[in-house]
Design an enzyme around this catalytic site. Sequence first.
Site, PDB file in Angstrom:
ATOM      1  N   ASP A  59     -21.400 -28.459  -1.837  1.00 34.38           N
ATOM      2  CA  ASP A  59     -20.500 -29.504  -2.360  1.00 34.38           C
ATOM      3  C   ASP A  59     -21.138 -30.288  -3.502  1.00 34.38           C
ATOM      4  OD1 ASP A  59     -18.972 -28.581  -0.304  1.00 34.38           O
ATOM      5  OD2 ASP A  59     -18.876 -30.461   0.806  1.00 34.38           O
ATOM      6  N   ASP A 108     -19.519 -23.745  -1.792  1.00 33.96           N
ATOM      7  CA  ASP A 108     -18.429 -24.630  -2.240  1.00 33.96           C
ATOM      8  C   ASP A 108     -18.924 -25.641  -3.268  1.00 33.96           C
ATOM      9  OD1 ASP A 108     -16.961 -23.280  -0.305  1.00 33.96           O
ATOM     10  OD2 ASP A 108     -17.186 -24.869   1.184  1.00 33.96           O
TER      11      ASP A 108
END
Length: 340
Positions: free
Chosen positions: A170, A191
């Site tokens: 992230d 991600d």
Amino acid sequence: MQCLFAFVFILLLLHSGVSEASDCESGAENQPKVARTIWVDQSGKGDFSSVQKAIDSIPSNNNQWIRIHISPGTYREKVTIPIDKPCIFLEGTHSKLTTIEWNDHNVTSDSATFSSYPDNIVARGISFKNFYNIPPAVVDGKNPVVPAVAARIYGDKSAFYFCGFFGLQDTLWDVEGRHYFYGCYIEGGIDFIFGSGQSIYERCQVNLTLGKYAPEYPYGYITAQGRNSSYDPSGFVFKSCEFTGSGKTYLGRAYGPYSRVIIYRSVLSDLIIPAGWDAWYYVHQEYNFMYVEHGCIGAGADTSGRVPWMTKLRTAQLNEFVNLSYIDKDGWIDKLPIQP
């Protein structure tokens, strides 16, 4: 990350209650200009030694471009631009010389080193880093990778030129709004470019570090785009970018039921898994996604093994996304006090 939908929905409601910031004032002949410059220098030679203190000094509802020039150095602080302070231009010396860094993780919504909420924000030549748990600490014989955000961008009309974003999971939360990333470096493992932004990434380097920091993970995910309906304009467009690194990875997985990512005329190295894309929690909804690869080259650009639900666009359709007008129909980029 999947637990954030409720948080983001509430935040969007709060944001919608604030009137949209007007464009920042321009100078003579409608040319963007900086009204004044605030100097940040750790040695005490500037107006402030802290980036956050410089931001705090700007009055609420400012409508003129104010430049915060950040001298070379590593600024160990969490930095937030509040929603009532638009029209800020953060200027570093170079992304390898000017760094804002913090090491934090609690929940994804609290861990970001840099958070930007208002419209009309631009940054150049700065690296934003979150080095929490890099490399991952061994727990019960395993090295768990956990979310730790380097930057999160909420406001509309935000641009980043030649900036760096460093994390592992992230890394860059491209939350919402129209964003432009030019010549940036973005690294991570899982991600590491995610959210529901309507964004173009042009001439950026996207670098997978999963093989370097967590080689026991069989693969990672570069994007997790969160488009939620067929009417949602959001999507990630990668234009003339380079995808490099160590380890193996999917190009992306669906963070929303209408997830959209377009990779155009980019270089894909052999780190890309042949299938390319993952439906994640949206199995049996794959034909609502828009995952496009067009004109790419490199060892990872062979699409013969890709998932069967990849999208093919005609030239006219593709141009709707790869042209700057996808994020800039009202010409906001030309109104910035900086160009590539």
